[in-house]
Design an enzyme around this catalytic site. Sequence first.
Site, PDB file in Angstrom:
ATOM      1  N   ASP A  28      -2.994  -0.529  10.813  1.00  0.00           N
ATOM      2  CA  ASP A  28      -4.082   0.264  11.385  1.00  0.00           C
ATOM      3  C   ASP A  28      -5.373   0.008  10.601  1.00  0.00           C
ATOM      4  O   ASP A  28      -5.409  -0.848   9.729  1.00  0.00           O
ATOM      5  CB  ASP A  28      -3.719   1.758  11.383  1.00  0.00           C
ATOM      6  CG  ASP A  28      -3.414   2.245   9.980  1.00  0.00           C
ATOM      7  OD1 ASP A  28      -3.682   1.487   9.005  1.00  0.00           O
ATOM      8  OD2 ASP A  28      -2.897   3.369   9.839  1.00  0.00           O
ATOM      9  N   ASP A  54      -0.273  -1.159   6.343  1.00  0.00           N
ATOM     10  CA  ASP A  54      -0.120  -0.690   7.718  1.00  0.00           C
ATOM     11  C   ASP A  54      -0.996  -1.481   8.686  1.00  0.00           C
ATOM     12  O   ASP A  54      -2.052  -1.980   8.315  1.00  0.00           O
ATOM     13  CB  ASP A  54      -0.511   0.792   7.821  1.00  0.00           C
ATOM     14  CG  ASP A  54       0.526   1.665   7.155  1.00  0.00           C
ATOM     15  OD1 ASP A  54       1.672   1.193   6.998  1.00  0.00           O
ATOM     16  OD2 ASP A  54       0.186   2.806   6.773  1.00  0.00           O
ATOM     17  N   GLU A  65       0.838  -1.191   0.000  1.00  0.00           N
ATOM     18  CA  GLU A  65       0.000   0.000   0.000  1.00  0.00           C
ATOM     19  C   GLU A  65       0.882   1.254   0.000  1.00  0.00           C
ATOM     20  O   GLU A  65       1.807   1.392   0.785  1.00  0.00           O
ATOM     21  CB  GLU A  65      -0.850  -0.029   1.290  1.00  0.00           C
ATOM     22  CG  GLU A  65      -1.454   1.287   1.650  1.00  0.00           C
ATOM     23  CD  GLU A  65      -1.834   1.379   3.138  1.00  0.00           C
ATOM     24  OE1 GLU A  65      -1.580   0.441   3.907  1.00  0.00           O
ATOM     25  OE2 GLU A  65      -2.380   2.423   3.507  1.00  0.00           O
ATOM     26  N   ASP A 122      -6.987   1.723   8.320  1.00  0.00           N
ATOM     27  CA  ASP A 122      -6.900   1.913   6.870  1.00  0.00           C
ATOM     28  C   ASP A 122      -6.150   0.766   6.209  1.00  0.00           C
ATOM     29  O   ASP A 122      -6.525   0.295   5.142  1.00  0.00           O
ATOM     30  CB  ASP A 122      -6.188   3.234   6.556  1.00  0.00           C
ATOM     31  CG  ASP A 122      -7.095   4.416   6.850  1.00  0.00           C
ATOM     32  OD1 ASP A 122      -8.330   4.208   6.877  1.00  0.00           O
ATOM     33  OD2 ASP A 122      -6.572   5.533   7.052  1.00  0.00           O
TER      34      ASP A 122
END
Length: 640
Positions: free
Chosen positions: A505, A503, A430, A507
């Site tokens: 998290d 990541d 990403e 998102d």
Amino acid sequence: MASKSDYKASSIQVLQGLEAVRKRPAMYIGSTDRNGLHHIFTEILDNSVDEAIGGYCTRIWVTLHKDGSLSVKDNGRGIPIEIHSQTKVSTLETVMTNLHAGGKFEEGAYKVSGGLHGVGMKCTNALSEWMITTVRRDGGVYQQEYKRGVPQAPVKKVGSIENETGTEHRFMPDSDIFTETDFDFKEIVRKCRQHAYLTAGLRISILDERIDEGKEKPIFDLYFEDGIKSYVLFMNIDEKMVNEIPFYVNKEYEGVVVEAAIQYTNGMDENVKCYTNNIINPEGGTHLAGFRTALTSAINTYAQKSDLLKGLTTSLNGDDVREGLTAVVSVKVTDPQFEGQTKIKLNNPEVKNAVTKVLRDELLTYFDEHPKEAKSIVDKAILSYKAKAAAKAARDAVIRKSALESTTLPGKLADCISNDPKDCELYIVEGDSAGGSAKQGRDRHTQAVLPLRGKIINTNKYRVDRVLGNNEFKDITTALGVGIGTSLDIGKLRYHKIVIMSDADVDGLHITTLVLTLLFRFFRPLVEQGYVYVAQPPLHKVEIGKKKYYFLNDSEKDAFVKKAKSAGKTPVANRFKGLGEMNPDQLWETTMNPENRALKQVHIEDGEEAEKTFEMLMGSEVPPRRRFIQRYAKKANLDV
Ligand code: 0RA
């Protein structure tokens, strides 16, 4: 009359039978909760319905009494009361206590009792605090009373009556057995309604007397002169019809009674309900198979004969003739066999043949007699045929034009040197900055990196042509090299490890899910065969002097920091915000180096579960998705 010793001998048998039922009620009626309670009503109702199916009964009255008991009364022939040749007691007593007597009584025609837990009146009797059965026949009124299934005296004549026959059961569910003893009026109505639809001409009246004095007592009168034809009309009540006059048949063929009603709506949905001896079979079975064969065959035959198939390259198939179809198929079979424990699928092979034969012939007759309806039905099927052919052609064209045609690898792919797929890994990463770090930090010999720049499309939400036009989708497809759709060839896979790196998290999890959804929908064999992985980047870095330590979760980090402090050291802990924050070396060390990294292989433990999870995460229903992401975001763990 039975002798005293005969009566005693049979009583012992009764007690043994009752003991078994009262000891393990769930084995006989499924459960002792609300469902079990209504089940003992069903057992009684079914027997009266059997009498109606046999053509001997036109009325059933169900009453919920003030004292909590329930009664079911019918105007059938009345259960025989004379002494049974084998048991030497009244036939009524024999069936209420289920003394093992073969013969005439058991040979009923199409018994409802083929269903789940078809255990008979004995169970209701055994599980009732008391029960009173009254029979009217041969000019007399006969009665027997039971307590917890035990007859209190032989059947006795309590009165005379002319020109009236029938059976009436009244019973009080035993609160020692059931966790709940209040009958639910709505549930009672629901069960009766189904029987009323499936038994044309039977009238079932339901009265709730438990309502307080002065208030209106609910009465329900269920009567459908046209049986399942009324049912089909009822199911289509809010729809636009293709054939205003429904098709209807009720015929016997080699011992199987076949009843069916069919009406098309101008919608797309198929709604076919199948029953055996009035019991619904949610998974269909041989009657459904026969029905489908007959429908496809009859429509094609008629369409061909009437020259309606001009310009079509093949005949109409099952999908075409089932678009907008509403139907009820109800068969009566003397010895129903069901598949599996739950008995929801009919297995009798002879039923398929009977249904096909009866329906094919009768449908052709209906088409001949109703040419207007017939043409509308055929036109509807042709429309479906043409729409499908057009959609397929468009899809094929798009697929050929897009992903499959381009063989040049995407520009942003940093490919690896090795050509042996077994050694090769594709990191789907990403964002640009993480992509940059990964490109610099990787082992160029075996690791390829594909950074995703644009927004990756939610493949569960869009039609195929939209997905195929998406740039990120095209890049992934070309990089994998296997093609898609029917031409997917896993032998051409260019990397044996496909690693999604994002990541840790919310998102990042979202992106991971989007990529997984894409792979799951368009490259499912790759997921199934274990080629797909999710990288596990660390969440924390702890420095002690020049040395750096990485941790995947809070607890490991905390434990380490605590230990270091107790040894007099001064650890400096940092939380990573994202992959982009790591320099190439760090990314290699923590997440890409096969020696240190933690990869999570994506499994499809249960295809359906996985599909549901994806649906939920990626479908258009927002609240459950948000809940799921919130719940699991902290764990950063998408193990499908
Ligand atoms: C078998 C034979 C006969 C009646 C019944 C069964 C019967 C059972 C139940 C259960 C509830 N209501 C019922 N109504 C009838 C009689 C056969 C004859 O009279 O020849």
